[in-house]
Design a protein around this motif. Structure first.
Motif, PDB file in Angstrom:
ATOM      1  N   ALA A 200       0.824  -1.213   0.000  1.00  0.00           N
ATOM      2  CA  ALA A 200       0.000   0.000   0.000  1.00  0.00           C
ATOM      3  C   ALA A 200       0.859   1.265   0.000  1.00  0.00           C
ATOM      4  CB  ALA A 200      -0.936   0.004   1.203  1.00  0.00           C
ATOM      5  N   GLN A 201       2.119   1.169   0.486  1.00  0.00           N
ATOM      6  CA  GLN A 201       3.033   2.312   0.496  1.00  0.00           C
ATOM      7  C   GLN A 201       4.049   2.255  -0.642  1.00  0.00           C
ATOM      8  OE1 GLN A 201       2.967   5.069   2.446  1.00  0.00           O
ATOM      9  NE2 GLN A 201       1.042   4.325   3.322  1.00  0.00           N
ATOM     10  N   ASP A 202       3.927   1.270  -1.519  1.00  0.00           N
ATOM     11  CA  ASP A 202       4.841   1.106  -2.643  1.00  0.00           C
ATOM     12  C   ASP A 202       4.225   1.747  -3.885  1.00  0.00           C
ATOM     13  OD1 ASP A 202       6.450   0.285  -4.730  1.00  0.00           O
ATOM     14  OD2 ASP A 202       6.365  -1.849  -4.240  1.00  0.00           O
ATOM     15  N   ARG A 203       4.782   2.867  -4.308  1.00  0.00           N
ATOM     16  CA  ARG A 203       4.246   3.564  -5.474  1.00  0.00           C
ATOM     17  C   ARG A 203       4.362   2.735  -6.753  1.00  0.00           C
ATOM     18  NH1 ARG A 203       3.652   9.328  -5.293  1.00  0.00           N
ATOM     19  NH2 ARG A 203       3.945  10.127  -3.181  1.00  0.00           N
ATOM     20  N   ILE A 210      -6.193   3.570  -4.944  1.00  0.00           N
ATOM     21  CA  ILE A 210      -7.269   3.876  -5.878  1.00  0.00           C
ATOM     22  C   ILE A 210      -6.585   4.276  -7.169  1.00  0.00           C
ATOM     23  CG2 ILE A 210      -9.192   5.421  -6.438  1.00  0.00           C
ATOM     24  CD1 ILE A 210      -9.790   5.588  -3.448  1.00  0.00           C
ATOM     25  N   LEU A 211      -6.917   3.568  -8.242  1.00  0.00           N
ATOM     26  CA  LEU A 211      -6.304   3.813  -9.545  1.00  0.00           C
ATOM     27  C   LEU A 211      -7.228   4.676 -10.395  1.00  0.00           C
ATOM     28  CD1 LEU A 211      -5.104   0.168 -10.365  1.00  0.00           C
ATOM     29  CD2 LEU A 211      -3.932   1.920  -9.008  1.00  0.00           C
ATOM     30  N   ARG A 212      -6.631   5.411 -11.327  1.00  0.00           N
ATOM     31  CA  ARG A 212      -7.390   6.222 -12.286  1.00  0.00           C
ATOM     32  C   ARG A 212      -6.861   5.900 -13.677  1.00  0.00           C
ATOM     33  NH1 ARG A 212      -6.582  11.684 -14.391  1.00  0.00           N
ATOM     34  NH2 ARG A 212      -8.580  12.692 -14.885  1.00  0.00           N
ATOM     35  N   TYR A 231      -3.957   6.998  -8.131  1.00  0.00           N
ATOM     36  CA  TYR A 231      -4.638   8.263  -7.836  1.00  0.00           C
ATOM     37  C   TYR A 231      -4.486   8.617  -6.363  1.00  0.00           C
ATOM     38  CZ  TYR A 231      -8.230  11.898  -7.988  1.00  0.00           C
ATOM     39  OH  TYR A 231      -8.908  13.095  -7.904  1.00  0.00           O
ATOM     40  N   SER A 232      -4.610   7.612  -5.486  1.00  0.00           N
ATOM     41  CA  SER A 232      -4.313   7.778  -4.064  1.00  0.00           C
ATOM     42  C   SER A 232      -3.735   6.466  -3.552  1.00  0.00           C
ATOM     43  CB  SER A 232      -5.558   8.182  -3.267  1.00  0.00           C
ATOM     44  OG  SER A 232      -6.543   7.160  -3.304  1.00  0.00           O
ATOM     45  N   MET A 233      -3.046   6.516  -2.401  1.00  0.00           N
ATOM     46  CA  MET A 233      -2.333   5.338  -1.897  1.00  0.00           C
ATOM     47  C   MET A 233      -2.533   5.199  -0.397  1.00  0.00           C
ATOM     48  SD  MET A 233       1.576   6.846  -2.119  1.00  0.00           S
ATOM     49  CE  MET A 233       2.317   5.373  -1.394  1.00  0.00           C
ATOM     50  N   ASN A 270      -1.871  10.312   0.562  1.00  0.00           N
ATOM     51  CA  ASN A 270      -1.501   9.054   1.193  1.00  0.00           C
ATOM     52  C   ASN A 270      -2.377   8.883   2.433  1.00  0.00           C
ATOM     53  OD1 ASN A 270      -0.258   6.928   2.613  1.00  0.00           O
ATOM     54  ND2 ASN A 270       1.785   7.524   1.956  1.00  0.00           N
ATOM     55  N   TYR A 271      -3.143   7.771   2.491  1.00  0.00           N
ATOM     56  CA  TYR A 271      -4.116   7.566   3.559  1.00  0.00           C
ATOM     57  C   TYR A 271      -3.589   6.668   4.687  1.00  0.00           C
ATOM     58  CZ  TYR A 271      -7.127  10.425   0.839  1.00  0.00           C
ATOM     59  OH  TYR A 271      -7.630  11.522   0.182  1.00  0.00           O
ATOM     60  N   GLY A 272      -2.289   6.372   4.654  1.00  0.00           N
ATOM     61  CA  GLY A 272      -1.623   5.908   5.853  1.00  0.00           C
ATOM     62  C   GLY A 272      -1.386   4.434   6.061  1.00  0.00           C
TER      63      GLY A 272
END
Length: 380
Positions: A200-203, A210-212, A231-233, A270-272
């Motif tokens: 979840a923290q690996d770009r 969440i992908l776009r 989009y968000s991670m 980044n939601y943590g």
């Protein structure tokens, strides 16, 4: 809602996953308290019931009375629903891999079986969405699990799926699966961490994000990171996506053993997870706008009512709860939660998804593994 401060009771830090994580993983699979485990038979629900709600946080006044009734029964783990232009709905069943067609009167017929999908714990045939240009191109999009991965494909009804995005990590749990086209015409995808929290923290990984994507499965040029579908991670397992009337995206997220979340999603944030579960108050991570104990939630699908059948609910977010066995109504104001209400608590067992129908009513999917249903919620 009472919000806690940094390192208060809604703050949980995670930095390692030895024996404790493995024990929890086994418990989720055995007990079915996570996103996809099955429970026993649902409660003996009446065909119809009146539900009195407070309409708190929206229009003050007299309580609102709505009617909940079973529209369809005898389903097998329904997972998602998308409404066709003429008013019928397409419905996915997770384990059977069937794509069904449901009329507003509750008549059900099988469209096709997606044999390419392979059930794997919480995996299988999951999300479904219609192309923004469905009237012209006829494309249906589906998110499903194979022997190698989770993937997204598009197809015309009755035809073989054509993959447009592959390589999403899969596992027995945390497969994400929700797909929705946003107001910008892009395809948004909720993924899970596939039981590997560090992803979840690996770009460089699409897991826990969440992908776009474009409708063709490409990376839009204006994504937060050039060439990256992210989009968000920092998400554990996203299974609910919905936009309000201003185009703001919200997502529901399964926590681990402390707090489930409702997040207001901003591009590139980044939601943590896995560093924070719930509200951390740390500047590098974005806090949720609402948290729940897993026993009250374990959230899945969400919908925001717009031009609905109950004017007092206009702009409210509805969130289904699996372990919590209820429908949460969350009042929003300027992107924040200002009130919440528990509906249908224990009436229909585990609830997987909620979607607004063309007539303004809400269709709610159960997920009990036995005699699953579509429940229709509308004014008396």
């Amino acid at each position: 809602m009472t919000r806690t401060q940094k390192r208060g009771p809604a703050y949980v830090r995670r930095r390692g996953y030895p024996v404790r994580f493995l024990v929890l993983l086994i418990a989720l699979l055995v007990a079915g308290c996570g996103s996809g485990g099955e429970a026993g038979p649902p409660p003996e629900a009446e065909d119809a019931r009146t539900v009195e709600t407070r309409a708190e946080g929206t229009t003050p006044g007299e309580p609102v009375e709505v009617r909940a009734e079973t529209l369809v029964s005898g389903l097998e783990l329904p997972w998602d629903v998308a409404f066709l232009p003429e008013g019928d709905a397409l419905l996915t069943e997770r384990d059977s891999n069937r794509l069904l067609r449901v009329t507003p009167e509750g008549e059900v017929s099988e469209v096709q079986t997606l044999d390419v999908a392979t059930g794997n714990g919480e995996g299988g045939l999951l999300g479904v969405a219609l192309s923004p240009e469905y009237a012209e191109d006829g494309y249906v999009y589906a998110y499903y699990t194979t022997e190698e991965d989770n993937r997204i494909a598009r197809f015309r009804l009755g035809e073989e799926p054509e993959p447009v995005f592959t390589g999403l990590p899969s596992a027995g749990i945390h497969n994400g699966g929700r797909i929705e086209f946003g107001p910008d015409g892009m395809l948004y995808v909720g993924t899970g961490d596939a039981a590997e929290p560090d992803l979840a923290q690996d770009r460089g990984s699409p897991a826990g994000k969440i992908l776009r994507l474009t409708p063709e499965g490409e990376v839009p040029p204006d994504n937060p990171v050039p060439g990256n579908p992210m989009y968000s991670m920092g998400h554990r397992n996203v299974q609910g996506l919905a936009w309000d009337g201003d185009g703001q995206l919200y997502a529901s997220e399964f926590g681990q053993d402390a707090y489930d979340e409702l997040n207001r999603i901003e591009a590139g944030e980044n939601y943590g997870w896995p560093e924070v579960e719930g509200e951390g108050g740390e500047p590098e991570y974005t806090d949720p706008i609402g948290v729940w104990r897993p026993s009250e939630a374990s959230p899945s699908g969400v919908a925001i009512l717009r031009d609905g059948a109950v004017p007092q609910w206009e702009g409210d977010l509805f969130m289904t709860a699996l372990r919590g066995e209820r429908l949460w109504r969350v009042s929003l104001e300027r992107g924040e939660e200002v009130g919440r209400e528990s509906l249908l608590e224990g009436d229909y067992g585990r609830l997987r998804h909620v979607e607004q129908a063309p007539d303004g009513s809400l269709w709610i999917l159960t997920s009990n593994g036995t005699d699953d249903r579509i429940v229709r919620l509308a004014p008396e």
